[in-house]
Design a protein around this motif. Structure first.
Motif, short mmCIF file in Angstrom:
data_model
loop_
_atom_site.label_atom_id
_atom_site.label_comp_id
_atom_site.label_asym_id
_atom_site.label_seq_id
_atom_site.Cartn_x
_atom_site.Cartn_y
_atom_site.Cartn_z
N UNK A 191 -2.72 4.46 7.29
CA UNK A 191 -3.37 5.07 8.45
C UNK A 191 -2.46 5.01 9.65
N UNK A 192 -1.82 3.85 9.81
CA UNK A 192 -0.93 3.69 10.95
C UNK A 192 0.24 4.67 10.85
N UNK A 193 0.89 4.68 9.71
CA UNK A 193 2.08 5.54 9.55
C UNK A 193 1.70 7.01 9.69
N UNK A 194 0.56 7.40 9.13
CA UNK A 194 0.16 8.81 9.18
C UNK A 194 -0.20 9.20 10.62
N UNK A 488 -1.06 1.72 -4.58
CA UNK A 488 0.35 2.02 -4.78
C UNK A 488 0.71 3.35 -4.13
N UNK A 489 -0.14 4.32 -4.34
CA UNK A 489 0.09 5.63 -3.73
C UNK A 489 0.05 5.53 -2.20
N UNK A 490 -0.97 4.87 -1.68
CA UNK A 490 -1.08 4.68 -0.22
C UNK A 490 0.18 4.04 0.34
N UNK A 491 0.60 2.96 -0.31
CA UNK A 491 1.74 2.20 0.22
C UNK A 491 3.01 3.04 0.13
N UNK A 492 3.19 3.73 -0.99
CA UNK A 492 4.41 4.53 -1.16
C UNK A 492 4.47 5.63 -0.10
N UNK A 493 3.34 6.26 0.15
CA UNK A 493 3.31 7.34 1.15
C UNK A 493 3.49 6.75 2.55
N UNK A 494 2.88 5.59 2.79
CA UNK A 494 3.04 4.94 4.10
C UNK A 494 4.51 4.66 4.37
N UNK A 495 5.17 4.07 3.39
CA UNK A 495 6.60 3.75 3.57
C UNK A 495 7.40 5.02 3.85
N UNK A 573 9.35 -1.81 -0.67
CA UNK A 573 8.30 -0.91 -0.19
C UNK A 573 7.01 -1.67 0.08
N UNK A 574 6.62 -2.52 -0.86
CA UNK A 574 5.37 -3.28 -0.68
C UNK A 574 5.52 -4.30 0.46
N UNK A 575 6.73 -4.78 0.65
CA UNK A 575 6.97 -5.74 1.73
C UNK A 575 6.92 -5.05 3.09
N UNK A 576 7.61 -3.93 3.16
CA UNK A 576 7.69 -3.19 4.42
C UNK A 576 6.31 -2.72 4.89
N UNK A 577 5.46 -2.42 3.95
CA UNK A 577 4.12 -1.92 4.30
C UNK A 577 3.10 -3.07 4.37
N UNK A 578 3.55 -4.29 4.14
CA UNK A 578 2.65 -5.46 4.17
C UNK A 578 1.52 -5.37 3.17
N UNK A 579 1.76 -4.76 2.05
CA UNK A 579 0.68 -4.61 1.07
C UNK A 579 0.71 -5.74 0.04
N UNK A 580 1.89 -6.03 -0.48
CA UNK A 580 1.99 -7.14 -1.44
C UNK A 580 3.35 -7.81 -1.28
N UNK A 581 3.34 -9.13 -1.27
CA UNK A 581 4.59 -9.88 -1.18
C UNK A 581 5.21 -9.98 -2.57
#
Ligand code: ADP
Ligand code: MG
Length: 729
Positions: A191-194, A488-495, A573-581
């Motif tokens: 949401x933030x990135x978009x 996964x899709x959300x995070x990939x698109x966010x990144x 990608x997961x780190x940059x988006x704070x989704x999973x460490x």
């Protein structure tokens, strides 16, 4: 001696005759009756508390602890008026499905007097005895605690006499042990990135959210037939069974009317779902016999996912009332279509714009192309990871079969959109972006037509398709928690949107015109991610060759696909988006491998039991009958005559002998392979061993068992056959 199978068929026929009354009333009168909606909150919670609550929820903030008590009192009052006696934190462990632990409202006060209560604390947080849920090593013994914590963005609801509180499930350390936690993190990041990218086009956009509309496929089978199939009961799929002479080739089921008994089930299912606030709308037959689908109107992805999980459990409950069992397994029957869960995904702004739909003016169109192309880039860059997000021991049987999404992720765009992108790719900035004297922008080439929503050139062989105003991720399995794929899709698109913005901002800061930079970067992206676009036949062998050349991830083995979670690009990608460490990713992989191993271990054992307890005894019995016949014939007829008379018997006797030996031998080798696999030092190696050495032997044994089923006297066969499982309803 009675035959279990015939008894089961007889009972199934009786079930057909039992009419179950359909629920009555109009949807608007009972929709969300069992949900503590915002409307109801206004009645039960005081104004200032409510304002605070809504404000926190709408802005994605943690709920202040000091209002929890007031909220809890309101919730309990409403729930008890509706007959609730218990409450539970409802969460989504990594095993799949949902978990709950019920507590009564009833408690004793300081004086030992019975009272009914729900404290803010018990609404807010619980510590379910969760040591049996998999954590992939995150919770080691000295801090074995897992907490469930209230997710106020998904409303509480009632199931029977229990108040269900949707919660996240995290370890003592705050690490996620479920699907909901990272899903929520991914939507926040997306949401933030978009929103940031939307600012290039429209400053009014304050909030963007992701939508999910799932389409749940499932099979129904009569409960008595189901009970007579230990493999269905224990593993959710048939481990053997000869193909029915009539299968799905006529496609008459797909176009046919829904059978009466099934319709009764569906009506009640929909009624229950609607009461729980799930906006179900579509029901129909699917391709395979006894296969069906239900779909709701799309909702915010977190809520939609809760609703999907809830519907899966409602389905099971309602099915039992109608003497059905619902099979959510991706591949209950070999040789006919499996079940998936198409995830329709889109992005929407608070201004009501669907970012994945062509717009009404040049800016909106450029915005649409921007989001479309960024999604393509994200899917291209993380195609292996997206595949990892949908694989499992059960979905493995569906992927790559010639009637399901291929095990290579590619994107279908359709003719219209492909043409738009091709034009943009070959246009110069001057041609594409025309700014007139009044400083208005015109898109010279990307004159995007209104896309017909029911555009006919939909490609069913594509695992990821653009369908006019959304993307449809079709590779997701029917039994899966969509959260895994969606996060996964959300995070990939966010990144990807973050990268896009970085690049655009840098060049704009250096003085280039914004529109030109946007166009330029998009154009470069269109070229960079071309490999992911494929509108052809995803089932063809040529595509497999072609995909390899294009550098797409072509791995087919589930345990190895799971590795993609730990590749550098995924961890980044997961780190940059704070989704999973990294730690959370490692633990998720552990759980995935472990689950894979357990499923295959159970299947392989059940298979061993089935052939030894059902197939071989039936084979022996029939063989004995034939042998006795041969002897009897010999006594009555002359030697000359018997030779030709017994030819057929001899041939079948030999075939039975051959297959029986092969089965016994196969079981022995399978057991060996299993033991060897179990001795591997870690879960990943175990999973690989099961995939490479146990699975092929199961297929081999199955072939022989199915061959035996073909020849053995129908009277002696004790397992309900495919034609019965699929055609009795
Ligand atoms: P199909 O023709 O693929 O069976 P439907 O038109 O029945 O599809 O819709 C399938 C799902 O897609 C439904 O859940 C529907 O609400 C959802 N859907 C429709 N539009 C959108 C959108 N813009 N974003 C997300 N989901 C959507
Ligand atoms: Mg669809």
């Amino acid at each position: 001696m009675g035959n279990v199978r015939f008894d089961a068929i007889r009972r199934a026929m009786e079930h057909r005759a039992i009419a179950v009354a359909s629920p009555e009333g109009r949807v608007k009168d009972y929709f969300a009756r069992d949900v503590f909606t915002r409307e109801k909150m206004k009645e039960y919670i005081s104004g200032d508390v409510l304002l605070q609550l809504f404000d926190d929820v709408d802005n994605g903030r943690t709920i202040r602890r000091d209002i929890a008590d007031s909220v809890a009192i309101g919730i309990r009052k409403w729930a008890m008026e509706r007959g609730a006696t218990h409450f539970t934190h409802w969460f989504q462990p990594l095993t799949g499905g949902t978990a709950e632990k019920h507590d009564a409202f009833f408690t004793l006060d300081k004086n030992g007097m019975p009272v009914e209560a729900l404290s803010g604390d018990s609404l807010y947080q619980q510590e379910p005895d969760a040591s049996s849920f998999p954590s992939g090593g995150i919770r080691n013994t000295f801090e074995a605690r897992g907490y469930s914590a209230w997710d106020p963005s998904s409303p509480v609801f009632l199931i029977g006499d229990t108040l269900c509180i949707p919660t996240v499930f995290v370890a003592y350390t705050g690490e996620a042990l479920d699907y909901k936690t990272p899903l929520l993190r991914s939507t926040a990041s997306l949401c933030h990135a978009a929103r940031e990218v939307c600012q290039y086009f429209d400053k009014q956009v304050k909030h963007v959210h992701a939508n999910l509309g799932w389409e749940q496929e499932y099979f129904l089978v009569d409960e008595s037939l189901y009970s007579a199939r230990p493999d269905l009961v224990m593993t959710g799929r048939t481990l053997m069974g000869h193909n029915s002479a009539k299968s799905q080739q006529l496609e008459d089921h797909y176009f046919g009317a829904i059978p009466e008994r099934v319709l009764a089930f569906m009506r009640e299912l929909e009624y229950e779902a609607l009461m729980a606030g799930i906006p179900v709308r579509t029901r129909h037959n699917e391709v395979a016999p006894n296969q069906f689908e239900m779909a709701p109107i799309y909702e915010d992805v977190n809520l939609a996912n809760d609703h999907n999980l809830l519907v899966m459990s409602i389905m099971e409950r309602v099915a039992e009332k109608h003497h059905f069992r619902v099979l959510l397994h991706e591949k209950p029957y070999a040789g006919v279509n499996g079940s998936g869960k198409h995830c329709n995904w889109s992005l929407q702004t608070n201004t009501g714009i669907n970012l994945l739909a062509p717009g009404k003016n040049p800016y909106q169109n450029l915005q649409f192309v921007t989001f479309l192309v960024n999604v393509l880039m994200a899917v291209h860059r993380h195609n292996g990871l997206l595949k990892a997000s949908i694989v499992s021991a059960t979905n493995e049987h569906r992927l790559g079969a010639n009637e399901a999404p291929p095990a290579i992720i590619s994107v279908f765009l359709g003719k219209q959109i492909s043409e738009v992108l091709d034009k943009l790719e070959h246009a110069s900035a001057d041609e594409a972006i025309i700014i007139n004297a009044k400083k208005e922008m015109k898109l010279g080439v990307a004159n995007i037509p209104e896309i017909l929503l029911d555009n006919t050139d939909r490609n069913r062989t594509s695992p990821f398709a653009f369908t006019g105003n959304r993307f449809e991720f079709r590779a997701v399995g029917s039994s899966a928690n969509c959260g895994a794929a969606m996060l996964t899709l959300n995070a990939a698109v966010a990144e990807q949107l973050m990268l896009f913005k970085e690049e655009v901002d840098k060049r704009v800061e250096q003085g280039e015109a914004k529109e030109r930079v946007l166009f330029d970067v998009i154009k470069r992206y269109i070229v960079a991610c071309k490999a992911i676009r494929f509108d052809g036949n995803g089932y063809s062998d040529e595509w497999k060759e072609e995909a390899k050349k294009r550098g797409l991830d072509c791995e087919q083995s589930t345990p190895l696909i799971i590795d993609r979670y730990l590749s550098d690009s995924s961890v980044d990608m997961f780190g940059k988006t704070n989704v999973l460490s990294r730690g959370e990713l490692e633990s998720r992989c552990e759980v995935k491998w472990e689950t894979y191993v357990k499923k295959l271990q159970i299947e392989s054992r059940v298979m061993g039991d089935l052939v030894v307890n059902h197939v071989l005894p039936a084979a022996k019995r029939y063989q004995t009958m034939l042998l006795q016949n041969v002897l009897a014939v010999k006594q009555v007829f002359s030697a000359d005559e018997t030779e030709s008379l017994n030819e057929m018997d001899y041939s079948i006797i030999r075939q039975i002998e051959k297959h029986s030996r092969a089965i016994l031998d196969g079981v022995e080798r399978m057991t060996d392979a299993r033991h060897k696999a179990n001795r591997q030092p870690d879960e990943r190696s175990k999973a690989i061993a099961y995939h490479d050495h146990v699975l092929p032997l199961m297929a081999e044994i199955r072939d022989h068992a199915d061959a035996v089923e073909m020849i053995v006297d129908d009277e002696l066969w004790t397992l309900p056959k495919y034609r019965e499982l699929m055609f009795v309803h």
